[in-house]
Motif scaffolding. Structure first.
Motif, PDB file in Angstrom:
ATOM      1  N   PRO A 110      -1.593   2.928   4.264  1.00 22.50           N
ATOM      2  CA  PRO A 110      -0.393   3.548   3.690  1.00 22.50           C
ATOM      3  C   PRO A 110      -0.599   4.130   2.302  1.00 22.50           C
ATOM      4  O   PRO A 110       0.149   5.021   1.898  1.00 22.50           O
ATOM      5  CB  PRO A 110       0.615   2.399   3.636  1.00 22.50           C
ATOM      6  N   ASP A 111      -1.599   3.627   1.547  1.00 22.11           N
ATOM      7  CA  ASP A 111      -1.795   4.191   0.222  1.00 22.11           C
ATOM      8  C   ASP A 111      -2.522   5.526   0.274  1.00 22.11           C
ATOM      9  O   ASP A 111      -2.653   6.204  -0.736  1.00 22.11           O
ATOM     10  CB  ASP A 111      -2.535   3.208  -0.699  1.00 22.11           C
ATOM     11  N   TYR A 113       2.672   2.854 -14.501  1.00 25.83           N
ATOM     12  CA  TYR A 113       2.278   2.230 -13.261  1.00 25.83           C
ATOM     13  C   TYR A 113       0.800   2.422 -12.974  1.00 25.83           C
ATOM     14  O   TYR A 113       0.390   2.522 -11.829  1.00 25.83           O
ATOM     15  CB  TYR A 113       3.179   2.685 -12.089  1.00 25.83           C
ATOM     16  N   ALA A 141       9.414   2.800  -4.301  1.00 27.68           N
ATOM     17  CA  ALA A 141       8.486   3.059  -5.396  1.00 27.68           C
ATOM     18  C   ALA A 141       8.817   4.375  -6.087  1.00 27.68           C
ATOM     19  O   ALA A 141       8.780   4.471  -7.319  1.00 27.68           O
ATOM     20  CB  ALA A 141       7.053   3.078  -4.873  1.00 27.68           C
ATOM     21  N   ILE A 191       4.681   7.482 -18.844  1.00 22.73           N
ATOM     22  CA  ILE A 191       5.144   7.210 -17.483  1.00 22.73           C
ATOM     23  C   ILE A 191       3.962   7.135 -16.535  1.00 22.73           C
ATOM     24  O   ILE A 191       3.873   6.263 -15.679  1.00 22.73           O
ATOM     25  CB  ILE A 191       6.113   8.303 -17.009  1.00 22.73           C
ATOM     26  N   LYS A 227       0.819  -1.205   0.000  1.00 21.15           N
ATOM     27  CA  LYS A 227       0.000   0.000   0.000  1.00 21.15           C
ATOM     28  C   LYS A 227       0.861   1.267   0.000  1.00 21.15           C
ATOM     29  O   LYS A 227       0.515   2.268  -0.611  1.00 21.15           O
ATOM     30  CB  LYS A 227      -0.920   0.007   1.221  1.00 21.15           C
ATOM     31  N   ALA A 228       1.991   1.226   0.712  1.00 23.34           N
ATOM     32  CA  ALA A 228       2.870   2.395   0.733  1.00 23.34           C
ATOM     33  C   ALA A 228       3.454   2.644  -0.656  1.00 23.34           C
ATOM     34  O   ALA A 228       3.545   3.790  -1.113  1.00 23.34           O
ATOM     35  CB  ALA A 228       3.989   2.206   1.759  1.00 23.34           C
ATOM     36  N   ALA A 229       3.831   1.559  -1.328  1.00 20.94           N
ATOM     37  CA  ALA A 229       4.351   1.707  -2.683  1.00 20.94           C
ATOM     38  C   ALA A 229       3.271   2.264  -3.610  1.00 20.94           C
ATOM     39  O   ALA A 229       3.524   3.160  -4.421  1.00 20.94           O
ATOM     40  CB  ALA A 229       4.868   0.363  -3.207  1.00 20.94           C
ATOM     41  N   GLU A 230       2.048   1.753  -3.462  1.00 15.61           N
ATOM     42  CA  GLU A 230       0.946   2.242  -4.295  1.00 15.61           C
ATOM     43  C   GLU A 230       0.693   3.721  -4.036  1.00 15.61           C
ATOM     44  O   GLU A 230       0.462   4.508  -4.959  1.00 15.61           O
ATOM     45  CB  GLU A 230      -0.335   1.448  -4.008  1.00 15.61           C
ATOM     46  N   GLY A 231       0.735   4.087  -2.749  1.00 11.69           N
ATOM     47  CA  GLY A 231       0.499   5.487  -2.400  1.00 11.69           C
ATOM     48  C   GLY A 231       1.577   6.399  -2.963  1.00 11.69           C
ATOM     49  O   GLY A 231       1.292   7.493  -3.449  1.00 11.69           O
ATOM     50  N   ALA A 232       2.815   5.953  -2.900  1.00  9.27           N
ATOM     51  CA  ALA A 232       3.911   6.758  -3.428  1.00  9.27           C
ATOM     52  C   ALA A 232       3.806   6.900  -4.947  1.00  9.27           C
ATOM     53  O   ALA A 232       4.026   7.973  -5.507  1.00  9.27           O
ATOM     54  CB  ALA A 232       5.252   6.139  -3.049  1.00  9.27           C
ATOM     55  N   LEU A 233       3.448   5.811  -5.616  1.00  5.33           N
ATOM     56  CA  LEU A 233       3.293   5.881  -7.069  1.00  5.33           C
ATOM     57  C   LEU A 233       2.108   6.764  -7.430  1.00  5.33           C
ATOM     58  O   LEU A 233       2.153   7.495  -8.423  1.00  5.33           O
ATOM     59  CB  LEU A 233       3.110   4.483  -7.649  1.00  5.33           C
ATOM     60  N   GLY A 234       1.070   6.717  -6.608  1.00  7.31           N
ATOM     61  CA  GLY A 234      -0.062   7.617  -6.824  1.00  7.31           C
ATOM     62  C   GLY A 234       0.373   9.064  -6.682  1.00  7.31           C
ATOM     63  O   GLY A 234      -0.066   9.941  -7.431  1.00  7.31           O
ATOM     64  N   MET A 235       1.260   9.323  -5.731  1.00  5.24           N
ATOM     65  CA  MET A 235       1.791  10.682  -5.551  1.00  5.24           C
ATOM     66  C   MET A 235       2.612  11.095  -6.762  1.00  5.24           C
ATOM     67  O   MET A 235       2.493  12.216  -7.252  1.00  5.24           O
ATOM     68  CB  MET A 235       2.656  10.709  -4.279  1.00  5.24           C
ATOM     69  N   ALA A 236       3.407  10.159  -7.280  1.00  3.70           N
ATOM     70  CA  ALA A 236       4.208  10.470  -8.467  1.00  3.70           C
ATOM     71  C   ALA A 236       3.304  10.758  -9.658  1.00  3.70           C
ATOM     72  O   ALA A 236       3.562  11.674 -10.455  1.00  3.70           O
ATOM     73  CB  ALA A 236       5.166   9.316  -8.779  1.00  3.70           C
ATOM     74  N   TYR A 284       0.290  11.880  -9.492  1.00  2.00           N
ATOM     75  CA  TYR A 284      -0.351  13.171  -9.236  1.00  2.00           C
ATOM     76  C   TYR A 284       0.571  14.309  -9.700  1.00  2.00           C
ATOM     77  O   TYR A 284       0.138  15.243 -10.376  1.00  2.00           O
ATOM     78  CB  TYR A 284      -0.653  13.283  -7.740  1.00  2.00           C
ATOM     79  N   LEU A 285       1.856  14.196  -9.344  1.00  2.00           N
ATOM     80  CA  LEU A 285       2.809  15.230  -9.751  1.00  2.00           C
ATOM     81  C   LEU A 285       2.935  15.287 -11.263  1.00  2.00           C
ATOM     82  O   LEU A 285       3.009  16.354 -11.869  1.00  2.00           O
ATOM     83  CB  LEU A 285       4.181  14.949  -9.128  1.00  2.00           C
ATOM     84  N   LEU A 286       2.954  14.123 -11.885  1.00  2.00           N
ATOM     85  CA  LEU A 286       3.040  14.061 -13.340  1.00  2.00           C
ATOM     86  C   LEU A 286       1.820  14.692 -13.979  1.00  2.00           C
ATOM     87  O   LEU A 286       1.932  15.427 -14.965  1.00  2.00           O
ATOM     88  CB  LEU A 286       3.143  12.598 -13.784  1.00  2.00           C
TER      89      LEU A 286
END
Lengths: 336, 336
Positions: free
Chosen positions: B218-219, A284, B246, A280, A241-250, A252-254
């Motif tokens: 965490p997501d 993901y 991530a 990109i 979930k942390a990885a998913e959240g971080a990728l979601g943040m990335a 969002y920035l994109l």
């Protein structure tokens, strides 16, 4: 002359319990069957509201079972297990238990799917606890799988050992001859981490059936040095979930950058900037990675994320089809 | 007429133990002092190889203490605590314990830094266990802090409760009037998750000093709905490292796209594509987020990542300066 005997892959599709409509899920499943180029055809049995599903299946070989009630998170567990509370999910799992199908795909509640599967289908001989396993893409085209992603909380070292055996066997069924297995932990020094993880390291290192590589920290997962990563369900779910959240943040920035870049590039042609950024952002796209198998059950059960769209659900169905083609269940049974 | 009494922020800088040279760390610290526009000046005492450090400090108000041995991970713990084994890290912490400085910044081993700090500096009255806390940027300009990120493994509910009080007090010292506090967990239903986490929910909900918001998965961290996120050190470290991994994967994909895009855009002007991609790639440059505080100690101790460069180490030093300016220690002492 031997005639090629077609092994039909019979899959039960639970069309309820997702955020999206049954329509999207059915179409996703049909897409997966169309895209699949295996020698064995796929035959679906769709569980849900028959009047919604049937029109989508004109002139196809697929079946419909009318079971219009979705499994709900607040359904009483005992009632669900005993069949006093019926649902499309339960009916699909019952079909697997009765041997009318070989796999189930559902986007409903994970906890309910697990409980019903354990109760009706049961685990493979010797398997104490099924685990949720999922595949991930890493750098340089590598891939890895990780389990347990949330079915079990706070397991002992012996259970982590069995997760390793199941995960390794599943990876072998997908073609890896000698999968490298690692334990998810914080820090690489042996004395760090919870006691069960440290004890499991000893068990894995001493088991000749496993190619144990040591600990892997979650920030190194995506380097793809291990083929199978083993964790307690709580830690595995946190990592996922942390990885998913971080990728979601990335993403969002994109997306924000995409929006402002369109202005910048107007004079030069919109397509130039947009395509790399979209590539990109979509690389993901969680929908493309949808689907996790409940490993250790006596049948193939794939859990789709509740938010899956047509494409995402198709990916989950494709996973079920692949597990059947590679005889994953038999290999996991032999591996433990 | 009252004269403004300048409160000099005295900070011990451990220049050894990092991947980068002492030169980079010293320059990073000096950058932080230059960039800081607080009324109180910063005075550093640099610990390490004096012959390396002194030339960088010409005509400055900063000091050097010759302590050329780095703390090593395999140093015997008892020997280090008792002072039989000296290191730049130990000397810096001893200076804090003796009141010669008000803060320590080190990029050396977290475990050693924790052990030495607890032994020499001690914890605030009532604090059982220090926790590693770190700040993060979330969507839409929001921020959140999370603790414990790895100092303690497998704590009970009462300890999670204290982490919440410390984290909330620290957030208040940074200006948040009533920080929203959440517990890191899998799933939002109350019955999910490990027993200590579920029990901690009850403790937090019943404490009027806290504005407890419930569980956060965490997501959802990067949506920034909670100001302070509380977790066991193992789970917190897993979440932190998985998110870092991530984001590293996302930056890898961006870098790859950047490399191929340069070819695409050659005819149209290289800068157009590169800038947005670099902005995103750098937005989550781990160096800009370097630095975590050991909260609950009777002095400010900031841990820099071992891989910190000049810029990253400067960020860690800036954190120490900020903690002194906002009287964070006093507020945490009052909060528990």
């Amino acid at each position: 002359m031997l005639k090629h005997v077609s092994n039909v892959r019979r899959i039960a599709i639970d069309t309820l319990g997702a955020d999206q409509s049954a329509n999207a899920l059915v179409r996703g499943a049909l897409d997966a069957a169309t895209a699949d180029n295996g020698a064995d055809s796929a035959r679906f049995t769709f569980f849900g509201e028959a009047r919604t599903i049937a029109p989508l299946l004109a002139e196809s070989r697929h079946d419909v079972v009318h079971s219009p009630r979705s499994a709900r998170v607040d359904d009483p567990l005992r009632g669900s297990l005993r069949g006093e509370v019926q649902s499309s999910m339960r009916a699909a799992i019952a079909a697997l238990a009765a041997g009318r199908v070989d796999a189930v795909v559902s986007a409903g509640s994970t906890g309910t799917l697990l409980a019903l599967s354990r109760h009706l289908v049961g685990t493979l001989p010797g398997v104490r606890r099924p685990a949720i396993v999922k595949g991930f893409g890493a750098q340089a085209g590598r891939r890895f799988s990780m389990l347990d992603l949330g079915a079990n909380i706070g397991v002992a070292a012996a259970q982590l050992h069995q997760f390793a055996l199941m995960g390794s066997a599943a990876a072998q069924s997908e073609g890896l001859v000698s999968p490298a297995v690692a334990l998810l932990n914080i820090g690489s020094e042996v004395r760090k981490g919870p006691a069960p993880v440290r004890a499991a390291a000893t068990l894995l290192a001493g088991d000749d059936r496993l190619r144990y590589r040591g600990f892997v920290e979650p920030d190194k997962l995506f380097l793809g040095e291990a083929d199978v990563v083993v964790a307690d369900g709580f830690a595995g779910n946190i990592a996922l979930k942390a990885a998913e959240g971080a990728l979601g943040m990335a993403r969002y920035l994109l997306g924000r950058e995409l929006a402002s870049a369109q202005g910048d590039s107007a004079a030069l042609g919109n397509g130039v900037l947009r395509r790399p950024l979209e590539r990109i952002r979509d690389a993901y796209n969680p929908q493309l990675y949808n689907g996790a198998q409940l490993l250790g059950l006596a049948g193939v059960v794939v859990k789709s994320h509740g938010s899956a769209d047509r494409q995402g659900f198709g990916c989950a169905v494709a996973q079920a089809m692949s597990a059947l083609s590679t005889a994953m269940i038999a290999k996991v049974a032999a591996g433990v």
